[in-house]
Design a protein around this motif. Structure first.
Motif, PDB file in Angstrom:
ATOM      1  N   THR A 168       0.835  -1.203   0.000  1.00 38.27           N
ATOM      2  CA  THR A 168       0.000   0.000   0.000  1.00 38.27           C
ATOM      3  C   THR A 168       0.869   1.251   0.000  1.00 38.27           C
ATOM      4  N   ARG A 169       2.015   1.178   0.665  1.00 41.08           N
ATOM      5  CA  ARG A 169       2.950   2.291   0.676  1.00 41.08           C
ATOM      6  C   ARG A 169       3.360   2.635  -0.763  1.00 41.08           C
ATOM      7  N   ALA A 170       3.727   1.583  -1.502  1.00 38.90           N
ATOM      8  CA  ALA A 170       4.120   1.795  -2.895  1.00 38.90           C
ATOM      9  C   ALA A 170       2.949   2.364  -3.693  1.00 38.90           C
ATOM     10  N   GLU A 171       1.742   1.859  -3.355  1.00 39.48           N
ATOM     11  CA  GLU A 171       0.537   2.304  -4.052  1.00 39.48           C
ATOM     12  C   GLU A 171       0.278   3.787  -3.789  1.00 39.48           C
ATOM     13  N   ILE A 172       0.452   4.184  -2.537  1.00 39.43           N
ATOM     14  CA  ILE A 172       0.238   5.585  -2.166  1.00 39.43           C
ATOM     15  C   ILE A 172       1.225   6.477  -2.917  1.00 39.43           C
ATOM     16  N   ARG A 173       2.453   6.016  -2.996  1.00 44.97           N
ATOM     17  CA  ARG A 173       3.486   6.783  -3.701  1.00 44.97           C
ATOM     18  C   ARG A 173       3.111   6.896  -5.186  1.00 44.97           C
ATOM     19  N   ARG A 174       2.628   5.776  -5.749  1.00 41.33           N
ATOM     20  CA  ARG A 174       2.275   5.759  -7.168  1.00 41.33           C
ATOM     21  C   ARG A 174       1.081   6.689  -7.439  1.00 41.33           C
ATOM     22  N   ILE A 175       0.059   6.578  -6.567  1.00 43.50           N
ATOM     23  CA  ILE A 175      -1.116   7.440  -6.730  1.00 43.50           C
ATOM     24  C   ILE A 175      -0.692   8.899  -6.643  1.00 43.50           C
ATOM     25  N   HIS A 176       0.174   9.180  -5.689  1.00 38.58           N
ATOM     26  CA  HIS A 176       0.657  10.544  -5.503  1.00 38.58           C
ATOM     27  C   HIS A 176       1.318  11.052  -6.777  1.00 38.58           C
ATOM     28  N   ARG A 177       2.172  10.222  -7.376  1.00 34.69           N
ATOM     29  CA  ARG A 177       2.874  10.641  -8.590  1.00 34.69           C
ATOM     30  C   ARG A 177       1.905  10.832  -9.730  1.00 34.69           C
ATOM     31  N   GLU A 178       0.962   9.859  -9.867  1.00 30.08           N
ATOM     32  CA  GLU A 178       0.026   9.895 -10.984  1.00 30.08           C
ATOM     33  C   GLU A 178      -0.839  11.142 -10.952  1.00 30.08           C
ATOM     34  N   LEU A 179      -1.364  11.453  -9.771  1.00 30.94           N
ATOM     35  CA  LEU A 179      -2.255  12.606  -9.672  1.00 30.94           C
ATOM     36  C   LEU A 179      -1.475  13.896  -9.733  1.00 30.94           C
ATOM     37  N   GLY A 180      -0.185  13.827  -9.419  1.00 31.75           N
ATOM     38  CA  GLY A 180       0.638  15.037  -9.441  1.00 31.75           C
ATOM     39  C   GLY A 180       0.178  16.061  -8.423  1.00 31.75           C
ATOM     40  N   ARG A 181      -0.520  15.588  -7.378  1.00 32.01           N
ATOM     41  CA  ARG A 181      -1.003  16.493  -6.342  1.00 32.01           C
ATOM     42  C   ARG A 181      -0.096  16.379  -5.129  1.00 32.01           C
ATOM     43  N   SER A 182      -0.381  17.181  -4.122  1.00 26.85           N
ATOM     44  CA  SER A 182       0.459  17.176  -2.925  1.00 26.85           C
ATOM     45  C   SER A 182      -0.117  16.244  -1.860  1.00 26.85           C
ATOM     46  N   THR A 183       0.766  15.727  -1.044  1.00 28.85           N
ATOM     47  CA  THR A 183       0.331  14.851   0.036  1.00 28.85           C
ATOM     48  C   THR A 183       1.053  15.246   1.317  1.00 28.85           C
ATOM     49  N   ILE A 184       0.312  15.318   2.413  1.00 29.97           N
ATOM     50  CA  ILE A 184       0.932  15.459   3.727  1.00 29.97           C
ATOM     51  C   ILE A 184       0.572  14.212   4.512  1.00 29.97           C
ATOM     52  N   TYR A 185       1.605  13.533   4.966  1.00 27.45           N
ATOM     53  CA  TYR A 185       1.457  12.184   5.462  1.00 27.45           C
ATOM     54  C   TYR A 185       2.005  12.120   6.878  1.00 27.45           C
ATOM     55  N   VAL A 186       1.143  11.710   7.818  1.00 26.61           N
ATOM     56  CA  VAL A 186       1.563  11.634   9.219  1.00 26.61           C
ATOM     57  C   VAL A 186       1.970  10.206   9.558  1.00 26.61           C
ATOM     58  N   THR A 187       3.099  10.044  10.203  1.00 26.38           N
ATOM     59  CA  THR A 187       3.520   8.707  10.597  1.00 26.38           C
ATOM     60  C   THR A 187       4.469   8.791  11.776  1.00 26.38           C
ATOM     61  N   HIS A 188       4.588   7.682  12.512  1.00 27.15           N
ATOM     62  CA  HIS A 188       5.641   7.646  13.524  1.00 27.15           C
ATOM     63  C   HIS A 188       6.685   6.605  13.141  1.00 27.15           C
ATOM     64  N   ASP A 189       6.574   6.118  11.899  1.00 22.49           N
ATOM     65  CA  ASP A 189       7.464   5.078  11.403  1.00 22.49           C
ATOM     66  C   ASP A 189       8.497   5.727  10.488  1.00 22.49           C
TER      67      ASP A 189
END
Ligand SMILES: Nc1ncnc2c1ncn2[C@@H]1O[C@H](COP(=O)(O)OP(=O)(O)OP(=O)(O)O)[C@@H](O)[C@H]1O
Ligand SMILES: [Mg+2]
Lengths: 394, 284
Positions: free
Chosen positions: A215-236
């Motif tokens: 899913t991480r890879a998927e999120i990265r791919r979706i992010h690239r495809e849409l060319g939009r911005s993402t703010i991602y919260v994590t403790h990892d």
């Protein structure tokens, strides 16, 4: 299989007929976000959020966060529990009112707008799925609000469900899904409307290791495809390093470092960031470091280290931070090597994580592929540029 | 042979069961049987008379005409108020207490207050006349309006508290999620709150309706008990205490229960059409 599952599930509930009848009606009430659309940059300026009384007991959950997020950028907010990551995200989404600072989208000030007019997608930490709507209708909710045509909406919902590998679960209610499946519905629901900015609050926390990486890879791919911005919260930290263009490391509401992953990894701005980024060996020195060319020499009884200063040192105390994998262990002594006795080790497959007692009171964590057993004598060296020297934490 | 044993835990319900049997089941069965032993005629003579008499049968309609609007109006008033007050604010406590005060007043007290305040020579009429706003006579007591008004006043706190508890039970992150998906406040209410509240509203309807349907004191004191507000409980009262026909009174009570049961069943059936389940949106 679908049917069997829902029959076996005690939470077999019905979606309301009345709701279904009501859906024609909403098409007429759709709002378009005032901002929505694309943007060049999102600026957070001194963004703060305080809780508690007016004077006494006032604590900052988020303290003067300033950052400019460029279009298409992937930002990770990284920090331990309670450091204000969700607070920051909620402020950007408009679900919390800031007590200081502002948010600008290009030239528009948006911290005065309600969330529905900002048009940002959000994946909530606890999913926040609508319990009375099927998975399909949860995912389609944003499209319905935006008045997207039925056929078009169906197509996009199908695609979003396929993206998060949930085809076939469309007619279930959220209560009939596992935690990980619910999390993926939440992701699909936020991205299906293709918002200019997606805010994700620990969206992978409930997935198993394999699905998490997929899913991480998927999120990265979706992010690239849409060319939009993402703010991602994590403790990892692995998640932050692998996904982000820039990482914001937070502590107690204050941003400690804002930098690209390789920089945060190799050059943490302070001891807190170093600790958080896996510098497990933190050795305290009671005396001030002695300059030696570009480097400094640190000494304590039985132990002398050469390192590089990363942050101005004022007082008499200093700390050296070293990653376990940057210490090199050998069986034989070499120049400047430290001798130590293996006290214990964790076998990790390719290598082992060894606890090595070097001087009185100092124990180093060392990663090595040497076969070791307790009581072995090892000699470790540390490259001076990888021994980072910091003042004590504020 | 296996000895039949009672689980000691089951014994815990014994007092409640005994209480129910004594004060509910027994009087109910007694009344039911009594209604089939009329003073004269066959076993069902009372019921035949009730449904053919134009003094008795229309009381069902009269009572429904009061109880249904009163219940619906109370729900319609309580829902937006409770919705407004779902977030805790400084004023919430005070407003809630103010709205709930009528629950501490008996129906008779409310009726008396209304007679003084809304009657032909009451304060309202005097104030309106003094201010020259309205000089005509005021007809808010001793008629349908008076009874309806008193039912609304006495029933409102009850409905309001019920609805408020349902509203505050809904996870506030859900409307927030809807907002990030573009839902304006009305759509948040319409698509998130309303569907999740519907089962609760149906329950509140049932409870409030049953309460309103058994209206008696205000129908006598504030209404026109001879005509327009001759409700079913008045018919039962007259049978029992004016004609000394206990059997007929029991019959009226049974009919009253039957109508309540029918309306409540309809509401509960409608409730089945809605989603019923947890009203939170996450990993609980
Ligand atoms: N309503 C509130 N009242 C008072 N303090 C609050 C409130 N909400 C949050 N806080 C405090 O603000 C701080 C930041 O909370 P926040 O939810 O942003 O943490 P987080 O970084 O998202 O943590 P986690 O990783 O556990 O989700 C915490 O110390 C929390 O106790
Ligand atoms: Mg959080």
């Amino acid at each position: 299989m679908n049917l069997a599952l829902s029959e076996a599930n005690p939470v077999a509930m019905r979606t309301g007929v009345v709701q279904r009848l009501g859906s024609w009606w909403t098409g007429m009430n759709s709002v378009r976000s005032a901002v929505g659309g694309d943007f060049e940059e999102l600026r957070l300026v001194g963004l703060s959020r305080h809780y508690g009384g007016a004077l006494a007991g006032r604590v900052a959950a988020l303290d003067r966060l300033t950052i400019t997020v460029r279009r298409g950028e992937f930002i990770a907010l990284l920090g331990p529990s309670g450091c204000g990551k969700s607070t920051a995200l909620n402020l950007i989404a408009g679900l919390l009112q800031p007590t200081g600072g502002g948010i600008w989208l290009d030239e528009t000030r948006i911290d005065v707008l309600p969330p529905e007019q900002r048009g940002f997608g959000m994946v909530f930490q606890n999913y926040a799925l609508f319990p009375h709507l099927s998975v399909r209708r949860n995912v389609g909710f944003g499209l319905l609000m935006r008045g997207v045509r039925r056929s078009e909406a169906d197509r996009r919902v199908d695609r979003a469900l396929a993206l998060v590998q949930l085809h076939g679960h469309g007619d279930k209610l959220p209560g009939q899904l596992s935690g990980g499946q619910q999390q993926r519905v939440a992701i699909a629901r936020a991205i299906v409307v293709e918002p200019p900015l997606v805010l994700m609050d620990e969206p992978l926390s409930n997935l198993d290791a394999k699905l998490r990486i997929e899913t991480r890879a998927e999120i990265r791919r979706i992010h690239r495809e849409l060319g939009r911005s993402t703010i991602y919260v994590t403790h990892d930290q692995d998640e932050a390093l692998s996904l982000a263009d820039r990482i914001v490391v937070m502590r107690a509401g204050v941003a400690q470092q804002i930098a690209p992953p390789h920089e945060v990894y190799a050059h943490p701005a302070n001891l807190h960031v170093a600790r958080f980024m896996g510098y497990r060996n933190v050795i305290e020195f009671a005396s001030a470091p002695r300059a030696l060319g570009d480097q400094v020499v640190l000494a304590r009884p039985g132990l002398t280290l050469t390192g590089t200063v990363r942050q101005d040192i004022q007082g008499p105390r200093a700390f050296a931070a070293i990653r376990p994998d940057e210490l090199v262990a050998r069986r034989m002594p070499s120049t400047g090597s430290l001798a130590g006795i293996v006290e214990g080790f964790e076998y990790c497959g390719r290598d082992s994580l060894v606890d090595l007692a070097v001087a009185d009171g100092v124990r180093l964590h060392v990663r090595t592929d040497l076969p070791v057993s307790a009581g072995d004598r090892l000699y470790v060296t540390a490259p001076p540029e990888r021994v980072l020297v910091y003042p004590p934490e504020a | 042979m296996k000895r039949w044993r009672i689980d000691p835990v089951v014994m815990l319900v014994a007092p409640a069961t005994a209480f129910l049997v004594l004060v509910f089941a027994y009087p109910f069965l007694y009344g039911l049987l009594l209604s089939f032993r009329p003073l004269e005629g066959g076993w069902n003579a009372n019921y035949v008379r009730f449904f053919s008499s134009d003094r008795l049968f229309p009381t069902i309609g009269t009572t429904l005409e009061l109880a249904l609007p009163a219940t619906v109006i109370n729900l319609l008033l309580a829902l937006p108020l409770a919705y407004r007050m779902r977030v805790t604010s400084r004023y919430q406590k005070w407003v809630a207490s103010l709205l709930v005060i009528p629950i501490s007043l008996g129906t008779v007290m409310i009726a008396d207050g209304m007679l003084t305040y809304l009657g032909p020579k009451g304060w309202l009429s005097q104030v309106l006349q003094a201010l020259h706003l309205y000089d005509g006579p005021i007809h808010l007591t001793h008629n349908y309006a008076g009874v309806l008004l008193s039912l609304i006043i006495s029933g409102f706190p009850f409905v309001f508290l019920l609805v408020l508890s349902y509203v505050t039970g809904i996870d506030p992150v859900l409307p927030k999620a809807a907002a990030t998906l573009g839902a304006n406040p009305w759509q948040q209410f319409r698509h998130v709150y309303l569907p999740l509240l519907s089962p609760g509203l149906a329950m509140a309807f049932c409870l409030a309706f049953v309460q309103a349907f058994s209206v008696f004191p205000s129908a006598v004191l504030l209404g026109a008990p001879a005509g327009p507000t001759r409700v079913i409980s008045i018919a039962a009262y007259e049978a029992a205490f004016e004609q000394y026909d206990d059997s007929m009174a029991a019959c009226a009570a049974m009919v009253m229960g039957l109508v309540q049961l029918a309306v409540v069943s309809a509401a509960l059936f409608a409730r089945r059409l809605f989603y019923r389940g947890p009203v939170v949106g996450g990993k609980g």
